[in-house]
Write an enzyme that holds these catalytic residues in place. Structure first.
Site, PDB file in Angstrom:
ATOM      1  N   ASN A 122       8.154  -5.399  -0.790  1.00 48.69           N
ATOM      2  CA  ASN A 122       8.002  -4.263   0.117  1.00 48.69           C
ATOM      3  C   ASN A 122       6.513  -4.204   0.445  1.00 48.69           C
ATOM      4  O   ASN A 122       5.703  -3.705  -0.347  1.00 48.69           O
ATOM      5  CB  ASN A 122       8.471  -2.961  -0.528  1.00 48.69           C
ATOM      6  CG  ASN A 122       8.425  -1.799   0.455  1.00 48.69           C
ATOM      7  OD1 ASN A 122       7.786  -1.895   1.515  1.00 48.69           O
ATOM      8  ND2 ASN A 122       9.092  -0.709   0.124  1.00 48.69           N
ATOM      9  N   ARG A 127       4.881  12.286  -3.184  1.00 50.66           N
ATOM     10  CA  ARG A 127       4.809  12.893  -1.850  1.00 50.66           C
ATOM     11  C   ARG A 127       6.007  12.426  -1.023  1.00 50.66           C
ATOM     12  O   ARG A 127       6.626  11.423  -1.336  1.00 50.66           O
ATOM     13  CB  ARG A 127       3.505  12.473  -1.131  1.00 50.66           C
ATOM     14  CG  ARG A 127       2.236  12.716  -1.921  1.00 50.66           C
ATOM     15  CD  ARG A 127       1.871  14.188  -1.965  1.00 50.66           C
ATOM     16  NE  ARG A 127       1.509  14.671  -0.645  1.00 50.66           N
ATOM     17  CZ  ARG A 127       0.268  14.661  -0.162  1.00 50.66           C
ATOM     18  NH1 ARG A 127      -0.713  14.191  -0.888  1.00 50.66           N
ATOM     19  NH2 ARG A 127       0.005  15.128   1.030  1.00 50.66           N
ATOM     20  N   HIS A 179      12.749  -2.489   2.475  1.00 54.42           N
ATOM     21  CA  HIS A 179      12.143  -1.203   2.833  1.00 54.42           C
ATOM     22  C   HIS A 179      13.050  -0.083   2.353  1.00 54.42           C
ATOM     23  O   HIS A 179      14.270  -0.123   2.573  1.00 54.42           O
ATOM     24  CB  HIS A 179      11.906  -1.088   4.339  1.00 54.42           C
ATOM     25  CG  HIS A 179      10.939  -2.112   4.813  1.00 54.42           C
ATOM     26  ND1 HIS A 179       9.596  -2.029   4.542  1.00 54.42           N
ATOM     27  CD2 HIS A 179      11.125  -3.279   5.456  1.00 54.42           C
ATOM     28  CE1 HIS A 179       8.994  -3.103   5.020  1.00 54.42           C
ATOM     29  NE2 HIS A 179       9.896  -3.883   5.571  1.00 54.42           N
ATOM     30  N   ALA A 212       3.002  -0.655   4.844  1.00 51.96           N
ATOM     31  CA  ALA A 212       2.546  -0.702   6.237  1.00 51.96           C
ATOM     32  C   ALA A 212       1.996  -2.075   6.639  1.00 51.96           C
ATOM     33  O   ALA A 212       1.944  -2.391   7.842  1.00 51.96           O
ATOM     34  CB  ALA A 212       1.497   0.383   6.469  1.00 51.96           C
ATOM     35  N   GLU A 259      12.624  -9.278   1.944  1.00 56.58           N
ATOM     36  CA  GLU A 259      11.872  -8.098   2.384  1.00 56.58           C
ATOM     37  C   GLU A 259      12.731  -6.853   2.169  1.00 56.58           C
ATOM     38  O   GLU A 259      13.898  -6.841   2.573  1.00 56.58           O
ATOM     39  CB  GLU A 259      11.534  -8.268   3.875  1.00 56.58           C
ATOM     40  CG  GLU A 259      10.813  -7.091   4.493  1.00 56.58           C
ATOM     41  CD  GLU A 259      10.543  -7.330   5.998  1.00 56.58           C
ATOM     42  OE1 GLU A 259      10.760  -8.457   6.503  1.00 56.58           O
ATOM     43  OE2 GLU A 259      10.130  -6.356   6.651  1.00 56.58           O
ATOM     44  N   PRO A 269       0.784  -1.227   0.000  1.00 59.36           N
ATOM     45  CA  PRO A 269       0.000   0.000   0.000  1.00 59.36           C
ATOM     46  C   PRO A 269       0.822   1.286   0.000  1.00 59.36           C
ATOM     47  O   PRO A 269       1.841   1.383   0.674  1.00 59.36           O
ATOM     48  CB  PRO A 269      -0.833  -0.107   1.289  1.00 59.36           C
ATOM     49  CG  PRO A 269      -0.162  -1.142   2.108  1.00 59.36           C
ATOM     50  CD  PRO A 269       0.497  -2.080   1.145  1.00 59.36           C
ATOM     51  N   ASN A 270       0.310   2.217  -0.766  1.00 59.05           N
ATOM     52  CA  ASN A 270       0.812   3.590  -0.879  1.00 59.05           C
ATOM     53  C   ASN A 270       2.108   3.713  -1.672  1.00 59.05           C
ATOM     54  O   ASN A 270       2.546   4.829  -1.947  1.00 59.05           O
ATOM     55  CB  ASN A 270       0.974   4.252   0.509  1.00 59.05           C
ATOM     56  CG  ASN A 270      -0.363   4.447   1.182  1.00 59.05           C
ATOM     57  OD1 ASN A 270      -1.286   4.956   0.565  1.00 59.05           O
ATOM     58  ND2 ASN A 270      -0.492   4.025   2.430  1.00 59.05           N
ATOM     59  N   ARG A 280      12.783   5.136  12.516  1.00 53.93           N
ATOM     60  CA  ARG A 280      11.510   5.861  12.446  1.00 53.93           C
ATOM     61  C   ARG A 280      10.634   5.497  13.657  1.00 53.93           C
ATOM     62  O   ARG A 280      11.155   5.076  14.685  1.00 53.93           O
ATOM     63  CB  ARG A 280      10.828   5.539  11.106  1.00 53.93           C
ATOM     64  CG  ARG A 280      11.703   5.967   9.903  1.00 53.93           C
ATOM     65  CD  ARG A 280      11.026   5.708   8.584  1.00 53.93           C
ATOM     66  NE  ARG A 280       9.815   6.519   8.436  1.00 53.93           N
ATOM     67  CZ  ARG A 280       8.912   6.329   7.473  1.00 53.93           C
ATOM     68  NH1 ARG A 280       9.099   5.373   6.568  1.00 53.93           N
ATOM     69  NH2 ARG A 280       7.838   7.083   7.397  1.00 53.93           N
ATOM     70  N   TYR A 306      11.203   9.117   0.874  1.00 55.48           N
ATOM     71  CA  TYR A 306      11.133   8.057  -0.136  1.00 55.48           C
ATOM     72  C   TYR A 306      11.757   8.425  -1.484  1.00 55.48           C
ATOM     73  O   TYR A 306      11.694   7.634  -2.420  1.00 55.48           O
ATOM     74  CB  TYR A 306       9.665   7.663  -0.348  1.00 55.48           C
ATOM     75  CG  TYR A 306       8.997   7.138   0.904  1.00 55.48           C
ATOM     76  CD1 TYR A 306       9.400   5.936   1.474  1.00 55.48           C
ATOM     77  CD2 TYR A 306       7.963   7.836   1.530  1.00 55.48           C
ATOM     78  CE1 TYR A 306       8.803   5.447   2.621  1.00 55.48           C
ATOM     79  CE2 TYR A 306       7.345   7.352   2.675  1.00 55.48           C
ATOM     80  CZ  TYR A 306       7.773   6.162   3.218  1.00 55.48           C
ATOM     81  OH  TYR A 306       7.180   5.678   4.351  1.00 55.48           O
TER      82      TYR A 306
HETATM   83  O1  CA2 Z   1      10.343   2.294   3.857  1.00 55.18           O
HETATM   84  C1  CA2 Z   1       9.537   1.576   3.260  1.00 55.18           C
HETATM   85  O2  CA2 Z   1       9.766   1.072   2.164  1.00 55.18           O
HETATM   86  C2  CA2 Z   1       8.158   1.312   3.885  1.00 55.18           C
HETATM   87  O3  CA2 Z   1       7.796  -0.024   3.570  1.00 55.18           O
HETATM   88  C3  CA2 Z   1       7.205   2.290   3.237  1.00 55.18           C
HETATM   89  C4  CA2 Z   1       5.787   2.227   3.834  1.00 55.18           C
HETATM   90  C5  CA2 Z   1       5.846   2.325   5.344  1.00 55.18           C
HETATM   91  O4  CA2 Z   1       4.540   2.154   5.872  1.00 55.18           O
HETATM   92  C6  CA2 Z   1       6.777   1.298   5.953  1.00 55.18           C
HETATM   93  O5  CA2 Z   1       6.803   1.487   7.344  1.00 55.18           O
HETATM   94  C7  CA2 Z   1       8.177   1.456   5.394  1.00 55.18           C
HETATM   95  C8  CA2 Z   1       4.932   3.383   3.330  1.00 55.18           C
HETATM   96  C9  CA2 Z   1       4.936   3.571   1.882  1.00 55.18           C
HETATM   97  C10 CA2 Z   1       4.290   4.895   1.626  1.00 55.18           C
HETATM   98  O6  CA2 Z   1       4.924   5.454   0.530  1.00 55.18           O
HETATM   99  C11 CA2 Z   1       4.667   6.751   0.310  1.00 55.18           C
HETATM  100  C12 CA2 Z   1       5.344   7.293  -0.744  1.00 55.18           C
HETATM  101  C13 CA2 Z   1       5.148   8.603  -1.049  1.00 55.18           C
HETATM  102  C14 CA2 Z   1       4.269   9.379  -0.309  1.00 55.18           C
HETATM  103  C15 CA2 Z   1       3.578   8.824   0.751  1.00 55.18           C
HETATM  104  C16 CA2 Z   1       3.788   7.496   1.067  1.00 55.18           C
END
Ligand code: CA2
Length: 141
Positions: free
Chosen positions: A71, A17, A97, A74, A95, A9-10, A104, A22
């Site tokens: 990946n 964003r 990230h 969340a 896995e 997700p996301n 964090r 990221y």
């Molecule tokens: O660091 C990572 O790759 C995560 O898997 C990214 C997830 C986060 O919930 C994990 O704790 C760590 C979130 C991805 C959200 O990606 C976004 C990208 C741009 C803007 C907003 C969110």
């Protein structure tokens, strides 16, 4: 050699964003780079914001492909169902990230997936995906 890159997700928002966490590249653009870096590999990319669809994809490829780079976003910190699927399939999973989850919030420090995966790469940005694929390639030789 068939490898699935599976994003949760996301991660479809990458490059749009939160560039300070990221980066500023979309995953689609990065995936094209990956394909040029590994021209001999059969690389597939799938992203979903839905837990059940991620499970379906793991079930679909998890007995045939040579590796999965996951990946889970969340869901990493919440999904026992995805952890069970990783444990049930025979394809090895790494896995990844993008951010250093250990630097964090505390809720990001625990992963339900890590113990079911052959390895974990965190905090190296998008390069973590390339490193995971390199590992699968090395192991196949
Ligand atoms: O660091 C990572 O790759 C995560 O898997 C990214 C997830 C986060 O919930 C994990 O704790 C760590 C979130 C991805 C959200 O990606 C976004 C990208 C741009 C803007 C907003 C969110």
């Amino acid at each position: 050699m068939k490898i699935l890159v599976l994003n949760g997700p996301n991660l479809n928002l990458l490059g749009k964003r939160e560039p300070e966490i990221y980066g500023n590249q979309s995953f689609e653009d990065y995936f094209e780079t990956l394909q040029t870096q590994f021209p001999k590999l059969d690389l597939e990319y799938y992203q979903s914001n839905h837990e059940g669809l991620l499970l379906d994809k793991l079930h679909e490829v998890g007995f045939d492909y040579d590796g999965i780079v996951l990946n889970g976003g969340a869901y990493t910190h919440t999904s026992i169902a995805i952890a069970d699927a990783i444990g049930a399939i025979t394809t090895p999973v790494i896995e990844v990230h993008i951010s250093n989850v250990h630097a964090r919030e505390t809720f990001r420090h625990h992963s339900y997936f890590s113990s079911k995966c052959i390895g974990v790469i965190v905090g190296l940005g998008l390069d973590g995906y390339r490193l995971a694929i390199e590992h699968f390639l090395k192991e196949s030789k």
